[in-house]
Design a protein around this motif. Structure first.
Motif, PDB file in Angstrom:
ATOM      1  N   ASP A   1       0.858  -1.198   0.000  1.00  0.00           N
ATOM      2  CA  ASP A   1       0.000   0.000   0.000  1.00  0.00           C
ATOM      3  C   ASP A   1       0.889   1.240   0.000  1.00  0.00           C
ATOM      4  OD1 ASP A   1      -2.089   1.791   0.196  1.00  0.00           O
ATOM      5  OD2 ASP A   1      -2.530   1.369   2.307  1.00  0.00           O
ATOM      6  N   PRO A   2       1.560   1.518  -1.112  1.00  0.00           N
ATOM      7  CA  PRO A   2       2.544   2.593  -1.137  1.00  0.00           C
ATOM      8  C   PRO A   2       2.005   3.951  -0.699  1.00  0.00           C
ATOM      9  CG  PRO A   2       2.699   1.280  -3.132  1.00  0.00           C
ATOM     10  CD  PRO A   2       1.479   0.826  -2.415  1.00  0.00           C
ATOM     11  N   ASP A   3       0.759   4.243  -1.014  1.00  0.00           N
ATOM     12  CA  ASP A   3       0.218   5.563  -0.686  1.00  0.00           C
ATOM     13  C   ASP A   3       0.114   5.789   0.818  1.00  0.00           C
ATOM     14  OD1 ASP A   3       0.001   6.360  -3.336  1.00  0.00           O
ATOM     15  OD2 ASP A   3      -2.014   5.532  -3.544  1.00  0.00           O
ATOM     16  N   ASN A   4       0.164   4.730   1.584  1.00  0.00           N
ATOM     17  CA  ASN A   4       0.111   4.851   3.044  1.00  0.00           C
ATOM     18  C   ASN A   4       1.395   4.376   3.717  1.00  0.00           C
ATOM     19  OD1 ASN A   4      -2.660   5.899   3.604  1.00  0.00           O
ATOM     20  ND2 ASN A   4      -3.248   4.057   2.485  1.00  0.00           N
ATOM     21  N   ALA A   5       2.455   4.227   2.935  1.00  0.00           N
ATOM     22  CA  ALA A   5       3.755   3.843   3.492  1.00  0.00           C
ATOM     23  C   ALA A   5       4.364   5.041   4.219  1.00  0.00           C
ATOM     24  CB  ALA A   5       4.688   3.381   2.382  1.00  0.00           C
ATOM     25  N   PRO A   6       5.197   4.788   5.232  1.00  0.00           N
ATOM     26  CA  PRO A   6       5.752   5.895   6.004  1.00  0.00           C
ATOM     27  C   PRO A   6       6.800   6.720   5.272  1.00  0.00           C
ATOM     28  CG  PRO A   6       6.594   3.805   6.807  1.00  0.00           C
ATOM     29  CD  PRO A   6       5.511   3.481   5.825  1.00  0.00           C
ATOM     30  N   SER A   7       7.390   6.180   4.216  1.00  0.00           N
ATOM     31  CA  SER A   7       8.364   6.970   3.450  1.00  0.00           C
ATOM     32  C   SER A   7       8.460   6.443   2.027  1.00  0.00           C
ATOM     33  CB  SER A   7       9.752   6.935   4.117  1.00  0.00           C
ATOM     34  OG  SER A   7      10.281   5.632   4.114  1.00  0.00           O
ATOM     35  N   ASP A   8       8.752   7.345   1.112  1.00  0.00           N
ATOM     36  CA  ASP A   8       8.979   7.035  -0.308  1.00  0.00           C
ATOM     37  C   ASP A   8       7.825   6.331  -0.998  1.00  0.00           C
ATOM     38  OD1 ASP A   8      11.352   8.325  -0.554  1.00  0.00           O
ATOM     39  OD2 ASP A   8      12.623   6.556  -0.549  1.00  0.00           O
ATOM     40  N   GLY A   9       6.616   6.474  -0.475  1.00  0.00           N
ATOM     41  CA  GLY A   9       5.460   5.852  -1.106  1.00  0.00           C
ATOM     42  C   GLY A   9       5.264   6.221  -2.566  1.00  0.00           C
ATOM     43  N   PRO A  10       5.442   7.508  -2.958  1.00  0.00           N
ATOM     44  CA  PRO A  10       5.160   7.896  -4.340  1.00  0.00           C
ATOM     45  C   PRO A  10       6.020   7.223  -5.392  1.00  0.00           C
ATOM     46  CG  PRO A  10       5.157   9.837  -2.928  1.00  0.00           C
ATOM     47  CD  PRO A  10       5.685   8.699  -2.101  1.00  0.00           C
ATOM     48  N   ASN A  11       7.166   6.648  -4.993  1.00  0.00           N
ATOM     49  CA  ASN A  11       8.007   6.005  -6.009  1.00  0.00           C
ATOM     50  C   ASN A  11       8.152   4.494  -5.803  1.00  0.00           C
ATOM     51  OD1 ASN A  11       9.844   7.917  -4.157  1.00  0.00           O
ATOM     52  ND2 ASN A  11      10.880   5.939  -4.332  1.00  0.00           N
ATOM     53  N   MET A  12       7.430   3.926  -4.826  1.00  0.00           N
ATOM     54  CA  MET A  12       7.501   2.473  -4.625  1.00  0.00           C
ATOM     55  C   MET A  12       6.507   1.737  -5.518  1.00  0.00           C
ATOM     56  SD  MET A  12       8.358   1.483  -0.695  1.00  0.00           S
ATOM     57  CE  MET A  12       7.173   2.482   0.211  1.00  0.00           C
ATOM     58  N   VAL A  13       6.910   0.543  -5.948  1.00  0.00           N
ATOM     59  CA  VAL A  13       6.080  -0.298  -6.812  1.00  0.00           C
ATOM     60  C   VAL A  13       5.129  -1.118  -5.946  1.00  0.00           C
ATOM     61  CG1 VAL A  13       6.101  -2.151  -8.529  1.00  0.00           C
ATOM     62  CG2 VAL A  13       7.935  -0.431  -8.514  1.00  0.00           C
ATOM     63  N   TYR A  14       3.882  -1.245  -6.390  1.00  0.00           N
ATOM     64  CA  TYR A  14       2.920  -2.084  -5.665  1.00  0.00           C
ATOM     65  C   TYR A  14       3.435  -3.528  -5.599  1.00  0.00           C
ATOM     66  CZ  TYR A  14      -0.770   1.451  -5.504  1.00  0.00           C
ATOM     67  OH  TYR A  14      -1.508   2.574  -5.225  1.00  0.00           O
TER      68      TYR A  14
END
Length: 277
Positions: A239-252
């Motif tokens: 759930d990258p959009d709710n990750a604590p860091s670097d969510g916008p560039n992480m792959v699902y």
């Protein structure tokens, strides 16, 4: 051409692709085990080598309020547990000389963040541990300048060196990746890694945190693997959009198996037809 032995893995620019993947920062032991297990299965199914990565501390967050992770003591216990349970090598960042020895007693690969890549004392401390050292190229460095960094680590007698491309500063909050840098860094003789997720980050782009374009991470990964690299670095999260860091560039996470299958096909083509410059 130097090959780097890490556990049961042999990593090299002419070897089958290694995938270095995991969440940006450690969140809990259960979360790390879940991602490591799914990634190990995905890599095994595709024929890729696998290294789990996660940071116990994100010491370079944009804002003072940014979440930094579990900390070194708790974080290293989680990484040790992941390595033991999944029988995979683990990688983590270090941020100071004294952390190198502590983290090196647990992990297989010490990673030098891009902002610290020319800090001589850091490189020497990491090299002296005898563990593999992955150095991320500074966003301001030309690829051929990585030879000086290699020399610093080699001076410790450590030849287990990986060099990572993660984009070059282009302007306000923007990075670009010059694919010529991959074979240029490979001229050092050491394995080259493409960090496809941080290369699509927008450092500080959201004001108090970094933005990113995760949709382009697979694009850069495919391009780099088609050229021929030792490894690709991909941060992933369910759930990258709710990750604590670097969510916008992480792959699902659920997109990773298909991506790795694709990358392995590009890798086979590249290794059968190596680039010569």
């Amino acid at each position: 051409m130097t090959h780097v032995q890490i556990g049961d893995l042999l990593i090299g620019n002419d070897r089958p692709l290694t995938v270095i993947a995991g969440p940006c920062q450690l969140e809990s032991e259960d979360h790390a085990q879940m991602i490591a297990g799914k990634m190990k299965d995905a890599c095994a199914a595709a024929g890729a080598q696998y290294v789990f990565k996660a940071s116990y501390d994100k010491a370079n967050r944009t804002s003072l309020s940014g979440k930094r992770g579990l900390g070194i003591d708790r974080g290293l216990k989680v990484l040790e547990s992941v390595a033991r349970a999944n029988k995979v090598p683990v990688l983590t960042d270090v941020h100071s000389e004294d952390q190198c020895e502590v983290a090196g007693s647990v992990v297989d690969i010490l990673q030098i963040p891009a902002f610290l890549c020319r800090q001589t004392d850091m490189l020497l401390a990491a090299g002296k541990t005898g563990k593999a050292v992955n150095v991320k190229k500074g966003q301001w460095l030309a690829p051929w300048e990585m030879g000086n960094i290699v020399d610093k680590i080699r001076s410790t007698g450590n030849e287990k060196i990986l060099l990572t491309e993660r984009g070059t500063s282009f302007g306000y909050n923007t990075l670009v990746t010059d694919m010529r840098g991959l074979p240029q860094m490979a001229q050092t003789g050491y394995p080259v890694v493409m960090d496809a997720t941080h290369a699509v980050a927008s450092p500080g782009g959201k004001g108090t945190s970094s933005g990113g374009q995760r949709e382009f991470a697979p694009v850069l990964a495919r391009a780099a693997v088609a050229i021929g690299v030792a490894a690709v670095f991909l941060e992933t999260h369910e759930d990258p959009d709710n990750a604590p860091s670097d969510g916008p560039n992480m792959v699902y996470l659920d997109q990773m198996p298909a991506l790795i299958q694709t990358l392995m096909r590009f890798d086979a083509l590249a290794k059968d037809n190596p680039v010569a410059i």
